[in-house]
Scaffold this motif. Structure first.
Motif, mmCIF file in Angstrom:
data_model
loop_
_atom_site.group_PDB
_atom_site.id
_atom_site.type_symbol
_atom_site.label_atom_id
_atom_site.label_comp_id
_atom_site.label_asym_id
_atom_site.label_seq_id
_atom_site.Cartn_x
_atom_site.Cartn_y
_atom_site.Cartn_z
ATOM 1 N N SER A 162 0.835 -1.205 0.000
ATOM 2 C CA SER A 162 0.000 0.000 0.000
ATOM 3 C C SER A 162 0.863 1.246 0.000
ATOM 4 O O SER A 162 1.997 1.239 0.487
ATOM 5 C CB SER A 162 -0.936 0.017 1.219
ATOM 6 O OG SER A 162 -0.198 0.125 2.428
ATOM 7 N N PHE A 163 0.311 2.309 -0.573
ATOM 8 C CA PHE A 163 0.909 3.638 -0.491
ATOM 9 C C PHE A 163 0.236 4.386 0.657
ATOM 10 O O PHE A 163 -0.987 4.307 0.827
ATOM 11 C CB PHE A 163 0.678 4.419 -1.788
ATOM 12 C CG PHE A 163 1.436 3.900 -2.976
ATOM 13 C CD1 PHE A 163 2.722 4.341 -3.245
ATOM 14 C CD2 PHE A 163 0.860 2.977 -3.840
ATOM 15 C CE1 PHE A 163 3.421 3.871 -4.350
ATOM 16 C CE2 PHE A 163 1.541 2.499 -4.943
ATOM 17 C CZ PHE A 163 2.828 2.946 -5.200
ATOM 18 N N ASP A 164 1.026 5.109 1.428
ATOM 19 C CA ASP A 164 0.459 5.939 2.485
ATOM 20 C C ASP A 164 -0.330 7.068 1.833
ATOM 21 O O ASP A 164 0.198 7.816 1.011
ATOM 22 C CB ASP A 164 1.586 6.499 3.358
ATOM 23 C CG ASP A 164 1.076 7.333 4.526
ATOM 24 O OD1 ASP A 164 -0.155 7.399 4.736
ATOM 25 O OD2 ASP A 164 1.910 7.934 5.224
ATOM 26 N N LEU B 249 4.847 0.653 1.122
ATOM 27 C CA LEU B 249 5.218 -0.455 1.992
ATOM 28 C C LEU B 249 4.650 -1.771 1.473
ATOM 29 O O LEU B 249 3.494 -1.833 1.045
ATOM 30 C CB LEU B 249 4.719 -0.214 3.422
ATOM 31 C CG LEU B 249 5.714 0.493 4.366
ATOM 32 C CD1 LEU B 249 6.073 1.871 3.837
ATOM 33 C CD2 LEU B 249 5.145 0.587 5.773
ATOM 34 N N CYS B 250 5.481 -2.807 1.516
ATOM 35 C CA CYS B 250 5.071 -4.147 1.106
ATOM 36 C C CYS B 250 5.441 -5.154 2.185
ATOM 37 O O CYS B 250 6.574 -5.138 2.686
ATOM 38 C CB CYS B 250 5.761 -4.564 -0.192
ATOM 39 S SG CYS B 250 5.007 -3.919 -1.686
ATOM 40 N N ASP C 265 8.777 -4.094 4.033
ATOM 41 C CA ASP C 265 9.821 -3.298 3.391
ATOM 42 C C ASP C 265 9.254 -1.980 2.870
ATOM 43 O O ASP C 265 8.093 -1.917 2.444
ATOM 44 C CB ASP C 265 10.421 -4.061 2.203
ATOM 45 C CG ASP C 265 11.020 -5.397 2.604
ATOM 46 O OD1 ASP C 265 11.969 -5.393 3.403
ATOM 47 O OD2 ASP C 265 10.528 -6.439 2.128
ATOM 48 N N ILE C 266 10.087 -0.932 2.897
ATOM 49 C CA ILE C 266 9.769 0.296 2.165
ATOM 50 C C ILE C 266 10.336 0.130 0.760
ATOM 51 O O ILE C 266 11.543 -0.030 0.584
ATOM 52 C CB ILE C 266 10.382 1.547 2.828
ATOM 53 C CG1 ILE C 266 9.795 1.775 4.220
ATOM 54 C CG2 ILE C 266 10.116 2.777 1.962
ATOM 55 C CD1 ILE C 266 10.316 3.026 4.908
ATOM 56 N N ILE C 267 9.462 0.161 -0.230
ATOM 57 C CA ILE C 267 9.876 -0.092 -1.605
ATOM 58 C C ILE C 267 10.365 1.199 -2.257
ATOM 59 O O ILE C 267 9.666 2.217 -2.246
ATOM 60 C CB ILE C 267 8.718 -0.694 -2.421
ATOM 61 C CG1 ILE C 267 8.207 -1.979 -1.753
ATOM 62 C CG2 ILE C 267 9.153 -0.961 -3.853
ATOM 63 C CD1 ILE C 267 9.244 -3.069 -1.601
ATOM 64 N N GLY D 5 0.168 -7.704 4.771
ATOM 65 C CA GLY D 5 0.463 -6.281 4.857
ATOM 66 C C GLY D 5 -0.797 -5.446 4.941
ATOM 67 O O GLY D 5 -1.865 -5.844 4.458
ATOM 68 N N GLY D 6 -0.677 -4.267 5.555
ATOM 69 C CA GLY D 6 -1.842 -3.416 5.753
ATOM 70 C C GLY D 6 -1.654 -2.002 5.256
ATOM 71 O O GLY D 6 -1.156 -1.774 4.153
#
Length: 698
Positions: A466-468, A476-477, A489-491, A548-549
């Motif tokens: 998801s994107f913040d 984040l994945c 992870d931060i992609i 993931g959320g």
């Protein structure tokens, strides 16, 4: 044009130079993650996590030498300005709305006491630059008026002084200065450092209400900003549903007998196969375009045809692969297909069904094994490109090391342009996997070894990304682990997340590999920001699988606001992670209790012998246009609600607050309730500056 028009242009030109307040974690100017250097740079005083290698360090040294600065004090400050491109926050320091600057944002005011920057800028660094260099000749100065901080080359190579172009320190610092406000950063002559603040206590618990009995794998908010959402199941159906108001006692408005789209005839459904993702075009309300990611079986469907991911380019021979669960290699395919909503051109957003005939096949690829093919798709909120999550293809330990193979699309996140489609001849000549083109800033334009579709690599089975919604640069994945560790992870562009060299933070030793493991010595691997060991959860099953959320951005639970929520598939553990310092990329996780409200619209079941609600399996999370968060589980759909409904204490909660009715179908989604939008701030600045300047003219 007249005086008023000239004033407007002057004000607009200055506003365009304001730093773009994106609030980003450490990131380099090329949008890649900084890396850890084993040695200090020879010229720039940076070590540890940096954005420059030795070659770039040497280039900066030559650039300073070419300026022929005779004054040592001026040379010293300009050296620090040039070297700011090596700072781990250089992506933020050099960013403006229209592109990149040639110099960082120079601190130009006292940093507020609550600023994330640790060093006081009371002695303005911008003033220091002016004082040291205003009367010093500099060749190829980055401070020429033609640039005013923007990327580009000086107009000529003649020697110039700041006073040749800028009337005063004030005017100079208006052009190149800035301050640490709203989470942005400025450069004060030293590497950017953020204050470690005391991490707030974790929330007392997460309160849920059950609003639906159906089991779904995906949920996407309707792009029109209304209270409608789309759900899909694995079998092959998508529904349009209405989300009830919080506190209304209502349930999901969803008619199972009337799907928005039914492609069950094309979808191969099994435990690991089916519809894996859906994404609606950013302009869906006007063009009706949407995309579905699913699996097909070439034995049962003549349309299920495409190249095998195990091929000569990836140094893989499919004839040497053994059958997996009775299936020959590349019998099953991962597909992205484009569809369109039914409805008139002026009312596409009101459509309640879609044309079941595909517009085109965006992507088709045969899978070597029956597992680890992920399949989620998302549109980037800032760039509008389609991101496609793909696992390593399955089998234990990625035996062919697909994840680290730059010529394989397995174990990758892809980034595709679905708005500019080449001709069939061009698609064939370029070796593309379907109807898309390659964004010009994909990592392959810098790394020719990479397949052009690849955005990030080194993933095992990314399950829910998801994107913040407040900070779109935070992508984040969650990545499902093999035997020991689940991770988040931060992609970032070109990021390598380590699998199968590492599982989490631990070196992984493949036991069934047909290829040698990749050496990590020459790679800039990016390690997880969050995760948990299998031994921490599900001790009875002896396994775990992360789901993931989202960053929580709803007003329903103010104690949860800004934290990243994620869970374990087996529904025995759920975490809320707090970033500290803000915008640092450093997270502290907290496993939190969760329960179901006693007045839930649909009564929640309980786990026998436990206080936990009976969620079954947590397949996925969802977010609607109000930023409320939903859990999609095997027993139904649950929404996160105010904590007091479950008797959890939250000092920030206003228990007398009552939600207002949701907007109609054409009403845009509500903005972040805690901050004015950037457009609003820019408009206010424009009006203020315009009125001030106008007062001098009239």
């Amino acid at each position: 044009m007249g005086c008023c028009g000239i004033v407007i242009l002057l004000v607009v030109s200055q506003l365009l130079l304001l730093p773009y307040p994106s609030s980003s974690y450490p990131l380099c100017t090329d949008s890649r993650a900084p890396f850890t250097s084993n040695t200090s740079l020879a010229f720039c005083s940076y070590n540890g996590t940096v954005c420059c290698d030795s070659a770039e360090d040497s280039k900066l040294q030559k650039q300073l030498q070419s300026m022929s600065i005779s004054d040592p004090a001026c040379a010293s400050v300009l050296k620090s300005v040039l070297c700011a491109s090596c700072d781990q926050f250089s992506g933020e320091l050099f960013k403006i709305e229209s592109g990149l600057r040639t110099v960082p944002v120079l601190c130009n005011s006292t940093v507020p006491s609550n600023s994330p920057e640790s060093k006081s800028a009371a002695n303005s660094f911008c003033s220091k630059v002016w004082d040291a260099c205003n009367n010093v000749s500099v060749l190829n100065s980055p401070f020429t008026p033609s640039l005013q901080g923007k990327a580009g080359a000086p107009v000529n190579s003649t020697s110039s002084k700041l006073t040749d172009f800028w009337q005063s320190k004030t005017v100079f610092c208006e052009a190149f200065g800035g301050s640490s406000v709203d989470g942005s950063v400025c450069f004060d002559g030293e590497p950017v450092s953020l204050n470690n603040t005391e991490t707030p206590n974790p929330p007392k618990g997460l309160c849920l209400e059950k609003i639906g009995n159906g089991s779904y794998l995906n949920m996407v908010a309707h792009p029109d900003g209304s209270n409608r959402v789309f759900f899909s199941n694995q079998e092959g159906k998508i529904w349009l549903a209405t989300v009830p108001e919080v506190e209304s006692g209502g349930t999901l408005g969803l008619d199972e007998s009337s799907p928005f789209l039914d492609i069950t005839d094309e979808v191969h459904f099994d435990t690991l196969f089916g519809i894996m993702g859906m994404a609606f075009h950013p302009n869906f309300a006007s063009n009706g375009r949407f995309f579905v990611s699913f699996n097909c079986d070439k034995v049962k469907s003549s349309r299920c045809s495409g190249r095998c991911s195990c091929n000569s380019d990836a140094n893989c021979d499919p004839s040497k692969l053994s059958p997996d669960d009775g299936a020959q290699p590349c019998r099953y395919h991962s597909v992205i297909a484009e569809f369109t909503a039914n409805g008139t051109a002026s009312q596409v957003s009101l459509a309640t069904s879609a044309n079941p005939s595909e517009v085109s096949r965006t992507f088709t690829m045969g899978l070597p094994f029956t597992g680890h093919h992920a399949g989620q798709i998302l549109f980037g909120p800032e760039d509008g490109y389609l991101y496609f999550m793909m696992g390593d293809g399955g089998s234990i330990g990625d035996p062919y090391n697909f994840s680290q193979n730059k010529k394989s699309l397995l174990g990758k996140i892809m980034r595709l342009d679905i708005n500019n489609i080449p001709s069939a001849t061009e698609i064939n000549d370029l070796g593309l996997w379907g109807n898309y083109s390659i964004p010009k800033d994909n990592p392959s334009f810098d790394d020719k070894e990479l397949q052009p579709e690849i955005w990030a690599l080194g993933l095992r089975n990314p399950w829910r990304c998801s994107f913040d919604s407040e900070r779109p640069s935070y992508f984040l994945c969650a990545d499902v682990g093999q035997e020991q560790y689940e991770e988040v992870d931060i992609i970032t562009k070109g990021g390598n997340y380590g699998w199968r060299i590492y599982e989490g933070n631990t070196l992984y030793n493949p036991t069934q590999s047909t290829t040698r493991n990749t050496s990590s010595s020459s790679l800039n691997l990016i390690f997880p920001i969050l995760g948990y060991s299998h031994s921490d959860v599900n001790k009875n099953e002896g396994s775990a699988s992360i789901t993931g959320g989202y960053f929580y951005r709803s007003t329903a639970d103010p104690c949860m606001y800004g934290r990243y929520l994620y869970a374990d598939l087996y529904a025995t553990a759920l975490w809320a992670a707090q970033e500290n310092p803000e915008n640092s990329g450093n997270f502290t996780p907290a496993q939190i209790p969760f329960s179901c409200a006693s007045n839930s619209p649909i009564k929640c079941a309980s786990v026998a012998g436990s206080s936990l609600p009976g969620l079954g399996y947590i397949y996925s999370f969802g977010e609607d246009n109000k930023k409320d968060i939903f859990l999609l589980t095997s027993t139904g759909v649950y929404r996160v609600v105010r904590p007091s409904r479950c008797n959890y204490m939250c000092s920030k909660e206003n228990v007398t607050d009552v939600r207002q009715p949701s907007p109609g179908p054409s009403t845009p989604s509500s903005a972040n309730p805690f901050k004015a939008s950037q457009n609003e701030i820019m408009f206010l600045l424009f009006c203020t500056s315009f009125l001030l300047l106008l007062s001098f003219i009239l």
